[in-house]
Design a protein around this motif. Structure first.
Motif, PDB file in Angstrom:
ATOM      1  N   HIS A 105       0.797  -1.225   0.000  1.00  0.00           N
ATOM      2  CA  HIS A 105       0.000   0.000   0.000  1.00  0.00           C
ATOM      3  C   HIS A 105       0.833   1.281   0.000  1.00  0.00           C
ATOM      4  N   ALA A 106       2.126   1.150   0.069  1.00  0.00           N
ATOM      5  CA  ALA A 106       2.994   2.330  -0.049  1.00  0.00           C
ATOM      6  C   ALA A 106       3.397   2.456  -1.508  1.00  0.00           C
ATOM      7  N   THR A 107       2.651   3.243  -2.253  1.00  0.00           N
ATOM      8  CA  THR A 107       2.911   3.365  -3.695  1.00  0.00           C
ATOM      9  C   THR A 107       2.888   4.830  -4.117  1.00  0.00           C
ATOM     10  N   LEU A 108       3.520   5.081  -5.241  1.00  0.00           N
ATOM     11  CA  LEU A 108       3.517   6.414  -5.860  1.00  0.00           C
ATOM     12  C   LEU A 108       3.436   6.245  -7.373  1.00  0.00           C
ATOM     13  N   PRO A 109       2.857   7.214  -8.074  1.00  0.00           N
ATOM     14  CA  PRO A 109       2.969   7.175  -9.531  1.00  0.00           C
ATOM     15  C   PRO A 109       4.442   7.185  -9.939  1.00  0.00           C
ATOM     16  N   ALA A 110       4.780   6.389 -10.929  1.00  0.00           N
ATOM     17  CA  ALA A 110       6.186   6.231 -11.307  1.00  0.00           C
ATOM     18  C   ALA A 110       6.851   7.570 -11.636  1.00  0.00           C
ATOM     19  N   GLY A 111       6.113   8.444 -12.320  1.00  0.00           N
ATOM     20  CA  GLY A 111       6.700   9.735 -12.686  1.00  0.00           C
ATOM     21  C   GLY A 111       7.070  10.556 -11.463  1.00  0.00           C
ATOM     22  N   VAL A 112       6.208  10.499 -10.442  1.00  0.00           N
ATOM     23  CA  VAL A 112       6.478  11.233  -9.202  1.00  0.00           C
ATOM     24  C   VAL A 112       7.645  10.586  -8.460  1.00  0.00           C
ATOM     25  N   TYR A 113       7.612   9.245  -8.421  1.00  0.00           N
ATOM     26  CA  TYR A 113       8.665   8.507  -7.719  1.00  0.00           C
ATOM     27  C   TYR A 113      10.045   8.851  -8.274  1.00  0.00           C
ATOM     28  N   TRP A 114      10.196   8.742  -9.589  1.00  0.00           N
ATOM     29  CA  TRP A 114      11.529   8.936 -10.175  1.00  0.00           C
ATOM     30  C   TRP A 114      12.006  10.368 -10.074  1.00  0.00           C
ATOM     31  N   ASP A 115      11.083  11.308  -9.846  1.00  0.00           N
ATOM     32  CA  ASP A 115      11.483  12.715  -9.792  1.00  0.00           C
ATOM     33  C   ASP A 115      11.985  13.138  -8.408  1.00  0.00           C
ATOM     34  N   TYR A 116      11.815  12.314  -7.370  1.00  0.00           N
ATOM     35  CA  TYR A 116      12.380  12.669  -6.064  1.00  0.00           C
ATOM     36  C   TYR A 116      13.895  12.808  -6.200  1.00  0.00           C
ATOM     37  N   GLN A 117      14.443  13.870  -5.603  1.00  0.00           N
ATOM     38  CA  GLN A 117      15.882  14.110  -5.725  1.00  0.00           C
ATOM     39  C   GLN A 117      16.706  12.924  -5.217  1.00  0.00           C
ATOM     40  N   LEU A 118      16.308  12.370  -4.063  1.00  0.00           N
ATOM     41  CA  LEU A 118      17.101  11.277  -3.499  1.00  0.00           C
ATOM     42  C   LEU A 118      16.972  10.002  -4.313  1.00  0.00           C
ATOM     43  N   ILE A 119      15.833   9.836  -4.980  1.00  0.00           N
ATOM     44  CA  ILE A 119      15.690   8.689  -5.872  1.00  0.00           C
ATOM     45  C   ILE A 119      16.595   8.885  -7.084  1.00  0.00           C
ATOM     46  N   GLN A 120      16.651  10.133  -7.575  1.00  0.00           N
ATOM     47  CA  GLN A 120      17.568  10.437  -8.677  1.00  0.00           C
ATOM     48  C   GLN A 120      19.017  10.166  -8.277  1.00  0.00           C
ATOM     49  N   ASN A 121      19.367  10.561  -7.037  1.00  0.00           N
ATOM     50  CA  ASN A 121      20.765  10.419  -6.597  1.00  0.00           C
ATOM     51  C   ASN A 121      21.154   8.968  -6.345  1.00  0.00           C
ATOM     52  N   TYR A 122      20.266   8.232  -5.667  1.00  0.00           N
ATOM     53  CA  TYR A 122      20.682   6.943  -5.108  1.00  0.00           C
ATOM     54  C   TYR A 122      20.049   5.723  -5.764  1.00  0.00           C
ATOM     55  N   VAL A 123      18.889   5.876  -6.390  1.00  0.00           N
ATOM     56  CA  VAL A 123      18.188   4.714  -6.929  1.00  0.00           C
ATOM     57  C   VAL A 123      18.266   4.673  -8.457  1.00  0.00           C
ATOM     58  N   TYR A 124      18.076   5.810  -9.097  1.00  0.00           N
ATOM     59  CA  TYR A 124      18.059   5.848 -10.556  1.00  0.00           C
ATOM     60  C   TYR A 124      19.347   5.260 -11.166  1.00  0.00           C
ATOM     61  N   PRO A 125      20.536   5.641 -10.651  1.00  0.00           N
ATOM     62  CA  PRO A 125      21.761   5.033 -11.232  1.00  0.00           C
ATOM     63  C   PRO A 125      21.797   3.520 -11.054  1.00  0.00           C
ATOM     64  N   ARG A 126      21.257   3.031  -9.946  1.00  0.00           N
ATOM     65  CA  ARG A 126      21.250   1.574  -9.726  1.00  0.00           C
ATOM     66  C   ARG A 126      20.255   0.913 -10.675  1.00  0.00           C
ATOM     67  N   ALA A 127      19.131   1.559 -10.919  1.00  0.00           N
ATOM     68  CA  ALA A 127      18.164   1.028 -11.875  1.00  0.00           C
ATOM     69  C   ALA A 127      18.787   0.968 -13.266  1.00  0.00           C
ATOM     70  N   GLN A 128      19.528   2.020 -13.607  1.00  0.00           N
ATOM     71  CA  GLN A 128      20.190   2.040 -14.920  1.00  0.00           C
ATOM     72  C   GLN A 128      21.206   0.913 -15.053  1.00  0.00           C
ATOM     73  N   ASN A 129      21.767   0.522 -13.921  1.00  0.00           N
ATOM     74  CA  ASN A 129      22.729  -0.590 -13.933  1.00  0.00           C
ATOM     75  C   ASN A 129      22.041  -1.944 -13.929  1.00  0.00           C
ATOM     76  N   GLY A 130      20.710  -1.947 -13.978  1.00  0.00           N
ATOM     77  CA  GLY A 130      19.972  -3.198 -14.082  1.00  0.00           C
ATOM     78  C   GLY A 130      19.556  -3.810 -12.755  1.00  0.00           C
ATOM     79  N   GLU A 131      19.780  -3.087 -11.645  1.00  0.00           N
ATOM     80  CA  GLU A 131      19.427  -3.648 -10.340  1.00  0.00           C
ATOM     81  C   GLU A 131      17.911  -3.698 -10.178  1.00  0.00           C
ATOM     82  N   GLN A 132      17.468  -4.855  -9.680  1.00  0.00           N
ATOM     83  CA  GLN A 132      16.041  -5.024  -9.413  1.00  0.00           C
ATOM     84  C   GLN A 132      15.735  -4.706  -7.961  1.00  0.00           C
ATOM     85  N   PRO A 133      14.516  -4.305  -7.610  1.00  0.00           N
ATOM     86  CA  PRO A 133      13.356  -4.240  -8.499  1.00  0.00           C
ATOM     87  C   PRO A 133      13.272  -2.973  -9.328  1.00  0.00           C
TER      88      PRO A 133
END
Lengths: 95, 425
Positions: free
Chosen positions: B346-374
């Motif tokens: 039940h803790a969800t966000l629209p993907a566009g909003v999620y990816w735009d968080y600064q800390l998600i950009q800093n710490y999660v987006y690069p890992r996603a680009q490297n293929g890390e799941q989920p």
């Protein structure tokens, strides 16, 4: 009378000097990588620096490139490419 | 390239990495949140520390021949004397404060006699290496032994009986004095029989200044972190913009195992009920609270709390036993795992909003680009698609409190590990 206590600090690691690379006397005709360290909008900053080179020093092959992984992680693949194909690199913007 | 406010930390880090003459150029702080046009002004402008044009400095840094100083071999003297002397107790206390070795509250001076008395709390050799700590992953790690931990335990006012818990905290590798600019604190949850044997509080006021063991174990964790990692000095080895009041005793408390309807936290992390353990969390910043679970809309209320957290920092629910029983009776959560599953779903966000968080950009987006799941899977979903804010395994539930009411809190923080205490006796 002297009062004595024990020092609460830990034991620091040894430091080994890393020597600096020799510089080219000119960057003209050479490639300089502008490395986005991926911290807080550094991509926007480094792209602006790339634009500065394009406008002011077109004789330098300045290329924006984003480091892979988060800003605390090294990117060995990119660093090897810079060593093999570049004359220099500017890394930013960090803290 | 660096921003000017970090010059001291930058030069310290370069020195510790063996590059004392590394060439830096500075631009104004902040870069974050500025427009492209504003950042171009930084580039076209002057280095705020030297007053010279930024790009002239960049070109010079890359082309000026190395100076004699830059070529010379450097001696890196890092000796730390065993003893600290002063003319009086007052002068010695002042010296500790001036050296940034305290939290600016009065300390107990760690004389040899007091440290020896503290060491009676463990059978381990004073010279046994306990571990290493660092202010942040980009800084060097310092090493320390049992005696060094005992010194800091004395300073905090702890008793020898607490030393095994404090050693376990020191061995966790989790600093309670992280240097992050986000001003995070840490948290320690103690489980098992040691809670009784050293008189910890898990009831009324457990997270407040109302118990000697809770207060001084947490304070010891903070002091040992700052001193054993090589400092926690603002502008140098501490860069938290606002600081964090939780850091005074690092949210140190015992779980209320007796009143909890669920298995103790440490048992859910691989230990037996008869074993003692301390579980460490980092990144504690956000706290939201609520009273009870209302029959009609508790689900929406909990979702509102979840969405109030930054998606980079998952929730630990810290709840009074009254609320824990409500989650069982009203929510039907027979186990904490069932509740954690529900929270994750039940803790969800629209993907566009999620990816735009600064800390998600800093710490999660690069890992996603490297293929890390989920995260990699979520990169290509439409922006309106709901994605989980957190990973399932990062959500936790802890029970504490004295049942004066059913208030509970949601703490945004990162679980580190659960460390056994018994081996440190």
């Amino acid at each position: 009378m002297t009062v004595r206590a024990l020092n609460p600090m830990g034991y620091p690691p040894e430091v080994t000097q890393v020597h600096m690379a020799e510089r080219f006397d000119t960057l003209s005709g050479r490639r300089v990588y502008l490395v986005d360290a991926r911290f807080d909008d550094s991509d926007i900053f480094m792209r602006q620096m790339e634009a500065w080179f394009r406008e002011n020093r077109p004789d330098i092959d300045a290329r924006y490139v984003a480091k892979r992984g988060i800003y605390t992680q090294p990117d060995p693949e990119l660093f090897a490419r810079i060593r093999d194909e570049g004359a220099a690199a500017v890394v930013g913007v960090g803290h | 390239m660096q921003t000017d406010i970090f010059q001291t930390a930058v030069l310290q880090t370069a020195w510790a990495e063996g590059m004392p003459h590394e060439r830096f150029v500075y631009v104004p702080q902040p870069v974050m949140g500025q427009t492209a046009a504003r950042l171009r002004q930084y580039i076209d402008g002057n280095d705020p520390l030297t007053g010279r044009p930024v790009m002239q400095e960049v070109i010079e840094a890359l082309t000026l021949p190395l100076s004699e100083t830059e070529r010379a071999a450097v001696r890196f003297d890092r000796s730390t004397p065993r003893y600290v002397d002063a003319e009086s107790e007052e002068a010695l206390a002042r010296l500790f404060m001036d050296n940034h070795w305290t939290d600016y509250l009065p300390i107990v001076l760690p004389t040899e006699e007091r440290v020896q008395a503290m060491l009676a709390g463990t059978s381990h050799s004073p010279q046994e290496i306990v571990g290493r700590l660092r202010p942040t992953s980009t800084r060097e790690a310092w090493q320390f032994d049992v005696e060094k931990v005992a010194i800091n335990a004395v300073m905090a006012g702890a008793r020898p009986a607490y030393l095994p818990v404090i050693l376990a905290l020191a061995a966790s590798g989790q600093t309670a004095r992280g240097s992050t600019t986000s001003s995070a604190a840490s948290m320690a949850v103690v489980n098992g029989p040691v809670r009784h044997s050293i008189g910890m509080n898990w009831g009324i006021g457990a997270l407040g200044p109302y118990n000697h063991a809770n207060a001084t174990i947490g304070r010891a964790w903070g002091l040992l972190s700052q001193n054993l990692q090589g400092g926690s000095v603002p502008g140098q080895t501490y860069l938290g913009s606002m600081g964090n009041n939780y850091a005074y005793n690092s949210l140190t408390f015992a779980e209320n195992e007796e009143a909890s309807p669920w298995e103790p936290f440490h048992v859910r992390h691989g230990l037996e009920p008869y074993q003692s353990a301390v579980s460490v969390f980092g990144g504690c910043r956000a706290t939201a609270y609520i009273l009870g679970l209302r029959e009609a809309h508790w689900r929406e209320h909990v979702q509102n709390l979840l969405r109030g957290l930054n998606p980079h920092t998952p929730p630990a629910l810290i709840m009074d036993p009254i609320t824990a029983r409500l989650f069982v009776e009203r929510g039907g959560f027979a186990t904490p795992a069932a509740l954690e599953d529900w929270l994750w779903e039940h803790a969800t966000l629209p993907a566009g909003v999620y990816w735009d968080y600064q800390l998600i950009q800093n710490y999660v987006y690069p890992r996603a680009q490297n293929g890390e799941q989920p995260w990699a899977t979520w990169l290509d979903v439409p922006p309106e698609t709901l994605v989980p804010m957190f990973r399932r395994e990062d959500i936790h539930v802890i029970v504490v409190g004295g049942e004066t009411n059913g208030y509970w809190r949601m703490m945004g923080c990162n679980y580190g590990r659960t460390v056994p205490v018994d081996p440190w006796y």
